[in-house]
Scaffold this motif. Sequence first.
Motif, PDB file in Angstrom:
ATOM      1  N   HIS A 109      21.711  83.461  43.911  1.00  0.00           N
ATOM      2  CA  HIS A 109      21.246  84.848  43.886  1.00  0.00           C
ATOM      3  C   HIS A 109      21.334  85.453  45.282  1.00  0.00           C
ATOM      4  N   GLN A 110      21.717  86.714  45.324  1.00  0.00           N
ATOM      5  CA  GLN A 110      21.759  87.458  46.573  1.00  0.00           C
ATOM      6  C   GLN A 110      21.015  88.778  46.402  1.00  0.00           C
ATOM      7  N   LEU A 111      20.306  89.166  47.440  1.00  0.00           N
ATOM      8  CA  LEU A 111      19.582  90.434  47.445  1.00  0.00           C
ATOM      9  C   LEU A 111      19.912  91.166  48.733  1.00  0.00           C
ATOM     10  N   ARG A 112      20.208  92.456  48.606  1.00  0.00           N
ATOM     11  CA  ARG A 112      20.513  93.265  49.793  1.00  0.00           C
ATOM     12  C   ARG A 112      19.813  94.614  49.675  1.00  0.00           C
ATOM     13  N   ILE A 113      19.234  95.047  50.791  1.00  0.00           N
ATOM     14  CA  ILE A 113      18.584  96.350  50.866  1.00  0.00           C
ATOM     15  C   ILE A 113      19.218  97.138  52.009  1.00  0.00           C
ATOM     16  N   ASP A 114      19.582  98.376  51.722  1.00  0.00           N
ATOM     17  CA  ASP A 114      20.132  99.266  52.747  1.00  0.00           C
ATOM     18  C   ASP A 114      19.318 100.554  52.735  1.00  0.00           C
ATOM     19  N   VAL A 115      18.833 100.976  53.902  1.00  0.00           N
ATOM     20  CA  VAL A 115      18.009 102.179  54.023  1.00  0.00           C
ATOM     21  C   VAL A 115      18.657 103.101  55.051  1.00  0.00           C
ATOM     22  N   GLU A 116      18.984 104.313  54.636  1.00  0.00           N
ATOM     23  CA  GLU A 116      19.663 105.273  55.510  1.00  0.00           C
ATOM     24  C   GLU A 116      18.869 106.575  55.596  1.00  0.00           C
ATOM     25  N   ARG A 117      18.578 106.994  56.822  1.00  0.00           N
ATOM     26  CA  ARG A 117      17.937 108.295  57.049  1.00  0.00           C
ATOM     27  C   ARG A 117      19.039 109.294  57.387  1.00  0.00           C
ATOM     28  N   VAL A 118      19.209 110.267  56.530  1.00  0.00           N
ATOM     29  CA  VAL A 118      20.309 111.227  56.685  1.00  0.00           C
ATOM     30  C   VAL A 118      19.880 112.362  57.611  1.00  0.00           C
ATOM     31  N   VAL A 119      20.739 112.698  58.550  1.00  0.00           N
ATOM     32  CA  VAL A 119      20.497 113.787  59.496  1.00  0.00           C
ATOM     33  C   VAL A 119      21.655 114.772  59.420  1.00  0.00           C
ATOM     34  N   SER A 120      21.333 116.040  59.290  1.00  0.00           N
ATOM     35  CA  SER A 120      22.360 117.082  59.266  1.00  0.00           C
ATOM     36  C   SER A 120      22.555 117.622  60.673  1.00  0.00           C
ATOM     37  N   TYR A 121      23.785 117.684  61.104  1.00  0.00           N
ATOM     38  CA  TYR A 121      24.088 118.235  62.423  1.00  0.00           C
ATOM     39  C   TYR A 121      24.499 119.704  62.327  1.00  0.00           C
ATOM     40  N   ASP A 122      24.435 120.249  61.127  1.00  0.00           N
ATOM     41  CA  ASP A 122      24.720 121.659  60.908  1.00  0.00           C
ATOM     42  C   ASP A 122      23.390 122.409  60.899  1.00  0.00           C
ATOM     43  N   PRO A 123      23.156 123.315  61.847  1.00  0.00           N
ATOM     44  CA  PRO A 123      21.870 124.016  61.896  1.00  0.00           C
ATOM     45  C   PRO A 123      21.573 124.843  60.657  1.00  0.00           C
TER      46      PRO A 123
END
Length: 290
Positions: A109-123
């Motif tokens: 068994h394999q478990l993977r977690i990915d957490v991404e905080r999205v940032v917009s560079y367009d004002p």
Amino acid sequence: MQRKAYATALAALLVAFVGGCSAGSGDDGSAPDTKAGEVSAAAAPGKYRTLYEPCGAVERSTLRDLLPGAAQLPEEQQEKVYKGAAAVTYDTDRRVGCSWKADAPDASHQLRIDVERVVSYDPAVSDDSKAQEVYAGKREAAQLPSLADPRDEQVQGTRSPSGGPSTPPPSAGAGAGADSGKGAGASSTASASGAVAPVVTPSGAAGTPEGLEPRELDGLADAAFLDDALTRAGSTAQHRTVSVVFRTSNVIVTVEYVEQPALTTVIPDSKELQEKAQALARNLAERFND
């Protein structure tokens, strides 16, 4: 003296007139988009500015359930498995991840977690709006049926989980064989000898039992979907990968759970893997509310 004062006043009047025309119109004589000195407001930043450490975000009891092979290892090795391996990232406030793996005699068994905080560079675009765009891209990559077309529900049973070409319905004479294939948890086809073998679509995904197809998930964060794929690499055993992706404000989390049986004849159970992956995803989503 009066003549000099008159000339000065006339010059001031001309300056005021020219300045007023410049401020009140554009080059083509039209009114400007904004008032003089007005600054347009930037889009609001995202709710989350930091991320939690994912390797410590999963409780030990949950890891024992998801990685049953670890319980058979010596205590020192168990601790190493449960600790997990942190993903290498350049900015832990923007992206973090962790993975675990445990082998057992019957399956790994394999478990993977990915957490991404999205940032917009367009004002002009908020972080939340940008996160919605990124989430939509992930959903599209999973090839789930379109939410805008109600006909998708009618063809769900003949569509491959990855959204690839649909599988033609079995003929009347092959009905029994097709039904037994669904019961085994995979799409199937009957050979001349009557044996039923799993069918793998060109995209690498195999069918899942009815009601467990890749789909939207209700009540999980702001938006969520589940994907399920059964694949075989060469002559190795089939492995099933269940992924749950959810978005909460400007953060996108992916939970990926994989099972590969030791025997090539064993097909991993969709229902069990999906239930475990969803339970973990909901626990992780609740951490953002703490």
